[in-house]
Write a protein that holds these residues in place. Structure first.
Motif, PDB file in Angstrom:
ATOM      1  N   CYS A  22     -43.321 -21.787  -6.083  1.00 15.20           N
ATOM      2  CA  CYS A  22     -43.203 -23.009  -5.462  1.00 15.20           C
ATOM      3  C   CYS A  22     -43.320 -23.949  -7.160  1.00 15.20           C
ATOM      4  CB  CYS A  22     -44.466 -23.456  -4.863  1.00 15.20           C
ATOM      5  SG  CYS A  22     -44.528 -25.308  -4.771  1.00 15.20           S
ATOM      6  N   ARG A  24     -43.937 -26.925  -7.391  1.00 19.52           N
ATOM      7  CA  ARG A  24     -44.934 -27.806  -7.716  1.00 19.52           C
ATOM      8  C   ARG A  24     -46.257 -27.167  -8.129  1.00 19.52           C
ATOM      9  NH1 ARG A  24     -45.527 -32.730  -4.949  1.00 19.52           N
ATOM     10  NH2 ARG A  24     -43.419 -32.941  -5.491  1.00 19.52           N
ATOM     11  N   ARG A  25     -46.472 -26.026  -7.827  1.00 20.16           N
ATOM     12  CA  ARG A  25     -47.443 -25.334  -8.024  1.00 20.16           C
ATOM     13  C   ARG A  25     -47.432 -24.856  -9.556  1.00 20.16           C
ATOM     14  NH1 ARG A  25     -48.835 -19.002  -6.045  1.00 20.16           N
ATOM     15  NH2 ARG A  25     -48.929 -19.833  -3.945  1.00 20.16           N
ATOM     16  N   HIS A  28     -48.864 -28.394 -11.171  1.00 22.38           N
ATOM     17  CA  HIS A  28     -50.238 -28.759 -11.185  1.00 22.38           C
ATOM     18  C   HIS A  28     -51.064 -27.444 -12.230  1.00 22.38           C
ATOM     19  CE1 HIS A  28     -49.774 -31.364  -8.138  1.00 22.38           C
ATOM     20  NE2 HIS A  28     -49.590 -30.488  -7.108  1.00 22.38           N
ATOM     21  N   ALA A 237     -42.012 -29.478  -4.572  1.00 19.21           N
ATOM     22  CA  ALA A 237     -42.805 -28.625  -3.777  1.00 19.21           C
ATOM     23  C   ALA A 237     -41.962 -27.792  -2.774  1.00 19.21           C
ATOM     24  CB  ALA A 237     -43.764 -29.576  -3.018  1.00 19.21           C
ATOM     25  N   THR A 238     -41.942 -26.532  -2.502  1.00 18.72           N
ATOM     26  CA  THR A 238     -41.503 -25.982  -1.475  1.00 18.72           C
ATOM     27  C   THR A 238     -42.511 -24.897  -0.707  1.00 18.72           C
ATOM     28  OG1 THR A 238     -41.221 -23.914  -3.213  1.00 18.72           O
ATOM     29  CG2 THR A 238     -39.319 -25.355  -3.224  1.00 18.72           C
ATOM     30  N   PRO A 239     -43.141 -25.826   0.350  1.00 21.52           N
ATOM     31  CA  PRO A 239     -44.046 -25.258   0.851  1.00 21.52           C
ATOM     32  C   PRO A 239     -43.412 -24.191   1.902  1.00 21.52           C
ATOM     33  CG  PRO A 239     -43.527 -27.406   1.790  1.00 21.52           C
ATOM     34  CD  PRO A 239     -42.849 -27.205   0.408  1.00 21.52           C
ATOM     35  N   ALA A 243     -46.197 -18.988   0.499  1.00 19.03           N
ATOM     36  CA  ALA A 243     -46.835 -19.688  -0.541  1.00 19.03           C
ATOM     37  C   ALA A 243     -47.947 -20.479  -0.750  1.00 19.03           C
ATOM     38  CB  ALA A 243     -45.382 -20.626  -1.032  1.00 19.03           C
ATOM     39  N   CYS A 244     -48.238 -20.872   0.254  1.00 18.39           N
ATOM     40  CA  CYS A 244     -49.215 -22.147   0.376  1.00 18.39           C
ATOM     41  C   CYS A 244     -50.622 -21.064   0.814  1.00 18.39           C
ATOM     42  CB  CYS A 244     -49.133 -23.198   1.342  1.00 18.39           C
ATOM     43  SG  CYS A 244     -47.758 -24.144   1.210  1.00 18.39           S
ATOM     44  N   CYS A 247     -52.848 -20.816  -2.183  1.00 17.79           N
ATOM     45  CA  CYS A 247     -52.751 -21.669  -3.182  1.00 17.79           C
ATOM     46  C   CYS A 247     -53.766 -22.614  -3.284  1.00 17.79           C
ATOM     47  CB  CYS A 247     -51.383 -22.705  -3.006  1.00 17.79           C
ATOM     48  SG  CYS A 247     -51.187 -23.761  -4.307  1.00 17.79           S
ATOM     49  N   PHE A 249     -54.096 -25.522  -4.530  1.00 16.38           N
ATOM     50  CA  PHE A 249     -53.658 -26.964  -4.356  1.00 16.38           C
ATOM     51  C   PHE A 249     -53.258 -27.468  -2.964  1.00 16.38           C
ATOM     52  CE2 PHE A 249     -52.202 -25.047  -8.607  1.00 16.38           C
ATOM     53  CZ  PHE A 249     -53.270 -25.696  -9.463  1.00 16.38           C
ATOM     54  N   LYS A 250     -53.623 -26.803  -2.059  1.00 16.92           N
ATOM     55  CA  LYS A 250     -53.324 -27.146  -0.612  1.00 16.92           C
ATOM     56  C   LYS A 250     -53.836 -28.612  -0.377  1.00 16.92           C
ATOM     57  CE  LYS A 250     -55.019 -23.666   1.780  1.00 16.92           C
ATOM     58  NZ  LYS A 250     -54.949 -22.240   1.134  1.00 16.92           N
ATOM     59  N   CYS A 253     -52.015 -31.226  -2.325  1.00 13.71           N
ATOM     60  CA  CYS A 253     -50.624 -31.599  -1.548  1.00 13.71           C
ATOM     61  C   CYS A 253     -50.439 -32.138  -0.414  1.00 13.71           C
ATOM     62  CB  CYS A 253     -49.666 -29.991  -1.432  1.00 13.71           C
ATOM     63  SG  CYS A 253     -48.859 -29.410  -2.961  1.00 13.71           S
ATOM     64  N   VAL A 258     -46.973 -33.690   1.377  1.00 17.57           N
ATOM     65  CA  VAL A 258     -46.502 -32.461   1.518  1.00 17.57           C
ATOM     66  C   VAL A 258     -46.805 -31.964   2.718  1.00 17.57           C
ATOM     67  CG1 VAL A 258     -46.118 -30.210   0.201  1.00 17.57           C
ATOM     68  CG2 VAL A 258     -46.406 -32.122  -1.167  1.00 17.57           C
ATOM     69  N   VAL A 260     -47.767 -28.937   4.098  1.00 22.79           N
ATOM     70  CA  VAL A 260     -48.277 -27.720   4.095  1.00 22.79           C
ATOM     71  C   VAL A 260     -48.690 -27.013   5.281  1.00 22.79           C
ATOM     72  CG1 VAL A 260     -50.339 -26.493   2.829  1.00 22.79           C
ATOM     73  CG2 VAL A 260     -49.199 -28.215   1.711  1.00 22.79           C
TER      74      VAL A 260
HETATM   75  S1  SF4 Z   1     -49.980 -25.840  -1.220  1.00 23.62           S
HETATM   76 FE1  SF4 Z   1     -47.895 -24.981  -1.134  1.00 23.62          FE
HETATM   77  S2  SF4 Z   1     -46.470 -26.742  -1.517  1.00 23.62           S
HETATM   78 FE2  SF4 Z   1     -48.578 -27.252  -2.631  1.00 23.62          FE
HETATM   79  S3  SF4 Z   1     -48.236 -26.300  -4.643  1.00 23.62           S
HETATM   80 FE3  SF4 Z   1     -49.270 -24.811  -3.560  1.00 23.62          FE
HETATM   81  S4  SF4 Z   1     -47.522 -23.549  -2.859  1.00 23.62           S
HETATM   82 FE4  SF4 Z   1     -46.506 -25.701  -3.585  1.00 23.62          FE
END
Ligand code: SF4
Length: 263
Positions: A22, A24-25, A28, A237-239, A243-244, A247, A249-250, A253, A258, A260
């Protein structure tokens, strides 16, 4: 939006994996450098890596399990910093659990191989080199010289075994390490060995010219995109659930709209 922070000077296999999972990850974590709290699993991984690194700093005939156990106590101070302790809710019960699990890992590891017979070319080997225009940088757990003269990349894994139908992602980081070795040392490793030390099992894969070229090319293509997104001031961002799920940063996002997935 232009970023206040500079673009990182290099791209490691794990940061590349972030970007490919992702973008966006990557923004961040690598551009904005937002904190990613430690977990018990990540702390245990670093704890065990510390012990192996120091075990292999010894002469071959001194690499015994008793010497390995001697590094557990210094690892507590080195790895379990105040920040890590706060992140993982560290207490005496957790320390006892960590030491029991670490000792079990050492016992399994010494059943997997005899470190007194290993000829290592490098431990925690730092390699940085430009490959196809991408400034790659990585730290190899171990690079062994095998009895037949070839090189093997060894990567310790403290987590779960991949399922039986493991895919190419399982080897993605280490195959990029192979590209790094070839470009920096002028010699391509012949084998990658992933040692799942908590389970006493290793999986291996031969390194081919095709795979090394493909990994290097994918890294170069990602680096081009990273530069473009950086100039644009936005990494898309490609949720997705995969991927999430893990993560850090949920919540950020979600607060930015986003979509999520809940799990
Ligand atoms: S929560 Fe999902 S969309 Fe947001 S940065 Fe993490 S992987 Fe990407």
């Amino acid at each position: 939006m232009a970023f206040d922070q500079p673009l990182p000077k290099s791209l490691s296999p794990s940061r590349l994996s972030d970007f490919q999972t992702c973008p966006r990850r990557y923004q961040h974590g690598s551009i904005e450098r937002l904190p990613q709290p430690a977990s018990y699993a990540s702390a245990k991984g670093r704890f065990i890596h510390y012990v192996f690194e120091h075990l292999f700093s010894l002469e071959g005939d001194q690499r015994t399990i008793d010497r390995a156990r001697e590094y557990l106590t210094p690892a507590i101070d080195e790895i379990l910093t105040d920040d890590v302790r706060r992140d993982i809710g560290f207490d005496e019960a957790m320390l006892a659990k960590l030491l029991v699990e670490s000792d079990a890992i050492l016992l399994r590891y010494f059943e997997m191989e005899d470190p007194t017979t290993v000829t290592s070319e490098g431990v925690e080997l730092r390699l940085g080199v430009d490959v196809n225009g991408a400034p790659l940088y990585g730290i190899l757990d171990r690079l062994d010289r095998d009895p037949d003269g070839s090189l093997t990349i060894v990567d310790y894994k403290t987590g779960a075994l991949p399922n039986r139908n493991y895919d190419s992602k399982t080897f993605a980081n280490t195959e990029l390490y192979a590209a790094l070795c070839e470009a920096k040392l002028g010699e391509r490793p012949s084998t990658i060995r992933l040692m799942y030390v908590a389970h006493g099992q290793s999986i291996e894969r031969s390194v081919t010219d095709v795979v090394v070229k493909a990994r290097a090319s994918a890294a170069a293509s990602a680096w081009t995109k990273i530069n473009r997104y950086y100039e644009d001031g936005d990494f898309p961002a490609t949720p997705s659930s995969n991927a999430c799920r893990f993560c850090a940063f949920k919540e950020l996002c979600r607060s930015q709209g986003v979509p999520v997935p809940a799990r």
